[in-house]
Write an enzyme that holds these catalytic residues in place. Structure first.
Site, short mmCIF file in Angstrom:
data_model
loop_
_atom_site.label_atom_id
_atom_site.label_comp_id
_atom_site.label_asym_id
_atom_site.label_seq_id
_atom_site.Cartn_x
_atom_site.Cartn_y
_atom_site.Cartn_z
N LYS A 34 32.24 -22.67 17.01
CA LYS A 34 30.88 -22.27 16.60
C LYS A 34 30.86 -20.82 16.13
CE LYS A 34 27.39 -22.51 19.75
NZ LYS A 34 26.47 -21.37 19.86
N SER A 35 31.49 -19.93 16.88
CA SER A 35 31.45 -18.50 16.52
C SER A 35 32.10 -18.27 15.15
CB SER A 35 32.21 -17.68 17.57
OG SER A 35 31.53 -17.72 18.78
N GLY A 106 21.23 -18.07 19.15
CA GLY A 106 21.25 -16.63 19.46
C GLY A 106 22.23 -15.90 18.56
N ARG A 134 14.48 -14.82 24.39
CA ARG A 134 15.76 -14.15 24.70
C ARG A 134 15.71 -12.68 24.27
NH1 ARG A 134 20.69 -17.93 23.08
NH2 ARG A 134 21.83 -16.25 24.11
N ASP A 326 30.72 -18.58 27.96
CA ASP A 326 29.95 -19.80 27.65
C ASP A 326 30.37 -21.00 28.50
OD1 ASP A 326 28.48 -18.51 25.73
OD2 ASP A 326 29.73 -19.17 24.06
N LYS A 353 21.25 -16.54 28.58
CA LYS A 353 21.78 -17.47 27.56
C LYS A 353 20.65 -18.42 27.12
CE LYS A 353 25.79 -15.70 27.30
NZ LYS A 353 26.17 -15.03 26.06
N ARG A 357 21.24 -19.70 33.04
CA ARG A 357 22.25 -20.70 33.42
C ARG A 357 22.59 -20.68 34.90
NH1 ARG A 357 25.97 -20.62 27.93
NH2 ARG A 357 24.60 -22.07 26.84
N ARG A 398 24.73 -26.60 26.84
CA ARG A 398 25.92 -26.59 27.70
C ARG A 398 25.60 -27.04 29.13
NH1 ARG A 398 29.28 -24.41 23.90
NH2 ARG A 398 28.70 -22.42 22.99
C1 S3P Z 1 28.91 -15.42 20.64
C2 S3P Z 1 28.93 -14.49 21.64
C3 S3P Z 1 28.59 -14.78 23.03
C4 S3P Z 1 28.42 -16.28 23.30
C5 S3P Z 1 27.74 -17.01 22.18
C6 S3P Z 1 28.49 -16.81 20.87
C7 S3P Z 1 29.32 -15.00 19.29
O1 S3P Z 1 27.39 -14.14 23.37
O2 S3P Z 1 27.71 -16.49 24.48
O3 S3P Z 1 27.67 -18.39 22.46
O4 S3P Z 1 29.64 -15.87 18.46
O5 S3P Z 1 29.35 -13.80 19.02
P1 S3P Z 1 27.39 -12.59 23.85
O6 S3P Z 1 28.27 -11.92 22.91
O7 S3P Z 1 25.98 -12.11 23.73
O8 S3P Z 1 27.86 -12.62 25.25
#
Ligand code: S3P
Length: 667
Positions: A34-35, A106, A134, A326, A353, A357, A398
């Site tokens: 996803k990232s 987010g 959030r 995550d 999150k 969670r 999740r």
């Molecule tokens: C992500 C960073 C994480 C993660 C999110 C994806 C990203 O959040 O929880 O699902 O792709 O940069 P944080 O960086 O705020 O912890």
């Protein structure tokens, strides 16, 4: 998703439960990271030339980013998991006419904040209910220091980005280890004159810095500091997105806790800033072996062999938290199946999150009988045996998937999970994959409950909804009224409980739906619609309805209405008692005067002449009786959407509920 010879039996009797006698072996993979998928779209758009992405995660979150970049004037075409982006260069974005919708994502909102903060046009980022609460101050603060002009209420979405002429490079000391914050600042830093540095207390995932370097930006990483030089010329790339370790984690825990598992999850990213879950599960005694470790376009990937294991509880090392941030929902499930105690502290971030969670997971585990304690910044979980129950994933993808797999692993128990509607935000193929694994998924027939006192329009609205969706309709009030009518006809008094129960148990009542007249209610072979609507019958119904044994006797009759494709349940305790796990609950109210007026009009149309004042007195007395009774009092369910209809037309109420259906139920 590709499958090769997965061996499993489907046990259709089970409700989302795995047949634990079945050997689980074979090879499969999970969808793209996803990232990396989010970033491939954003960086591809800012580059010169074309960027080709393969293995793109077509989840709701990533598609929101894709749509937003299209809204900003970027030409992007997608076919399956192949995406082609025609980059417009750092300064080629165009203002969008409408708001930019991040949905539940987010990552989209925080990364795009960095991008939009630096533009010379205005834009607005919005999100769904969960995203709108959030914390966004964490990106607004550093971006404002860089010269951005962002307006928001209480540091939450919607975020309005006002045009700026210049962005300044900063050295930012982030108070939290967050890749989203780091990325927002670095992306804004692409537009600055000098070099922007971000220092974190612990290393968060590094996709932004590695990918930006891959696209040709000047990136420097030194310890916990990442720097990027402004005004780079980014060049389009070919990106191969590996499988998401966050999605693979669910199946790691499934295999480890299953008695006969030995399978391989292929092509998973094992980036050291993301592999905390592997290290934590291995420390718990999990047999996870990395095979065929290799480099795939700059990302380390491996095939992960998962074998049944005897897990034991551990104290989770603090330095592994950011790289497993995550995965804690499913790690909590592993802890519930392990022997001994697992303790997590220093993870307050989990409260911010897609849901809180810590609370959501611990509430669910507690409900299933696991001995666990919620800490301000973590949890203590004692391994045990999960019992049956209905837990709530609170729309957090999740948490929902974690509870579903806990249910799958608990043979002999029936674990149902509500609040699963956001699974598609990160893992749209989840249900296909678990079904292929031999887990039977029973999707409950959806119910929409419409509760409230009389005169709020719930009957009309419920009928309209049933017609619109082509669903079944339960007018539960009519069931109580029918009993009241039967009692009146049989000269049974409202105080004669024993006879009332007898009548309730043997009530000869049928509902026949006919296209012209709506629902016909037939009592003892005779249509009784008009009689049921009389004031006397309503009065009697309000007296017999509080009797617990009467309610119990009529309960199953109401539940039987839950038939495919769905049910609109109109009544007073539909959301609180009869259909507690309904995915959408609506509670209608209106002030008593307005209700008396509406009832008066209705009666006049039927040729009945009564005084509004008498109706008002009657409504107030009945409200008091209904809301103060001990059994199933008339109150909104804690998760009901309350709509005051006093000032609204039927059409307006209907439109509001249709909006809620679109948000909460996938039809
Ligand atoms: C992500 C960073 C994480 C993660 C999110 C994806 C990203 O959040 O929880 O699902 O792709 O940069 P944080 O960086 O705020 O912890």
């Amino acid at each position: 998703m590709s499958w090769t010879k997965f061996v499993a039996e489907i046990d259709a009797k089970d409700v989302f439960r795995l047949n634990t006698t079945t050997q689980l072996n074979g090879r499969f993979t999970v969808p793209g990271d996803k990232s990396i998928s989010h970033r491939s779209i954003i960086f591809g758009a800012l580059a010169e030339g074309e960027t080709r992405v393969s293995g793109f995660l077509r989840s709701e979150d990533c598609l929101a980013t894709l749509q937003i970049m299209q809204d900003l004037g970027v030409d992007i075409t997608a076919a399956g998991d192949e995406v082609l982006i025609s980059g417009v260069g750092l300064h080629g974005l165009k203002a969008s006419a409408g708001e930019l919708d991040c949905g539940n994502a987010g990552t989209a909102m925080r990364l795009l904040s960095g991008l939009l903060a630096a533009q010379n046009f205005s834009s607005t980022l919005v999100g769904d209910e969960s995203l709108s609460i959030r914390p966004m101050g964490r990106v607004i603060r550093p971006l404002t220091t860089m010269g951005a002009n962002i307006t928001s209420d209480n540091d939450t979405a919607p975020l309005r980005f006002n045009p700026v002429n210049a962005i300044h490079a900063i050295n930012y000391n982030s108070p939290i280890a967050s890749a989203q914050v780091k990325s927002a600042v670095l992306i804004a830093g692409l537009y600055a004159d000098g070099k922007t540095n971000v220092t974190e207390p612990k290393k968060s995932r590094d996709h932004t810095e590695t990918m930006l370097a891959g696209f040709g930006a000047e990136v420097e990483v030194e310890g916990l500091t990442v720097g990027v030089k402004g005004q780079p010329q980014l060049q389009g790339q070919n990106i191969q997105v590996p499988a998401d370790i966050s999605s693979a984690a669910f199946f790691m825990v499934l295999g480890l806790c299953h008695p006969k598992a030995d399978f391989i999850i292929e092509n998973v990213s094992i980036n050291p800033t993301r592999d905390g879950v592997i290290k934590i599960l291995q420390a718990m005694g999990g047999k996870l072996t990395l095979e065929n470790v290799r480099d795939q376009a700059g990302e380390p990937v491996a095939d992960i062999r998962v074998q049944s294991s005897e897990l034991k509880g551990i104290e989770i090392p603090h330095d592994l938290i950011p790289s497993a941030i995550d995965e804690f929902p499913i790690i909590f499930i592993a802890a519930a199946f392990a022997s001994g105690q697992t303790k997590l502290t220093g993870a307050e971030e989990l409260r911010h999150k897609e849901s809180d969670r810590i609370k959501v997971m611990l509430d669910g585990l507690n409900l299933l009988g696991i001995d666990c304690e919620e800490l301000a910044d973590g949890a203590i979980i004692k391994g045990g045996t999960l019992g049956s129950g209905m837990v709530d994933g609170h729309g957090d993808h999740r948490c929902a998937m974690s509870f579903l797999l806990a249910g799958a692993l608990s043979s002999g128990q029936e674990i149902s999970v509500r609040g699963c509607h956001n699974i598609g935000t990160s893992f749209p193929e989840f249900f296909d994959l678990v079904t292929a694994l031999g887990i039977a998924v029973k999707q409950p027939v959806p119910v929409i409950t419409v509760d409230g006192p009389s005169g709020v329009g719930k009957g009309t609205i419920s009928a309209l909804l049933a017609k619109e969706l082509d669903w079944h309709l339960l007018d539960s009030g009519a069931i109580y009224r029918s009993l009241a009518l039967k009692a009146m006809k049989s000269t049974v008094k409202a105080t004669d409980e024993e006879r009332l129960i007898e009548l309730a148990e043997h009530l000869d009542l049928t509902f026949s739906v006919d296209g012209k007249t709506g629902t016909n209610i037939i009592l003892d072979g005779t249509p009784v619609n008009a009689e049921l609507r009389s004031e006397a019958c309503g009065e009697m119904a309000s007296k017999v309805a509080p009797i617990p044994a009467v309610r119990a006797a009529l309960m199953q009759r109401q539940k039987d209405f839950q038939q495919t494709p769905g049910l609109i349940a109109d009544g007073r305790d539909m959301g609180t008692v009869v259909f507690k796990s309904a995915p959408l609950k609506v509670f209608l109210t209106a002030n008593p005067k307005e209700r008396a007026k509406r009832r008066h009009k209705q009666l006049q149309e039927q040729g009945v002449d009564v005084k509004i004042r008498d109706l008002l007195e009657d409504i107030e007395a009945r409200d008091y009786r209904d809301s103060s009774r001990k059994v199933a009092p008339l109150v909104p369910a804690s998760d009901a959407h309350v709509i005051d209809t006093s000032e609204l037309s039927i059409d307006e109420v209907f439109a509001k509920i249709i909006g809620l259906i679109e948000q909460h139920i996938k039809i």
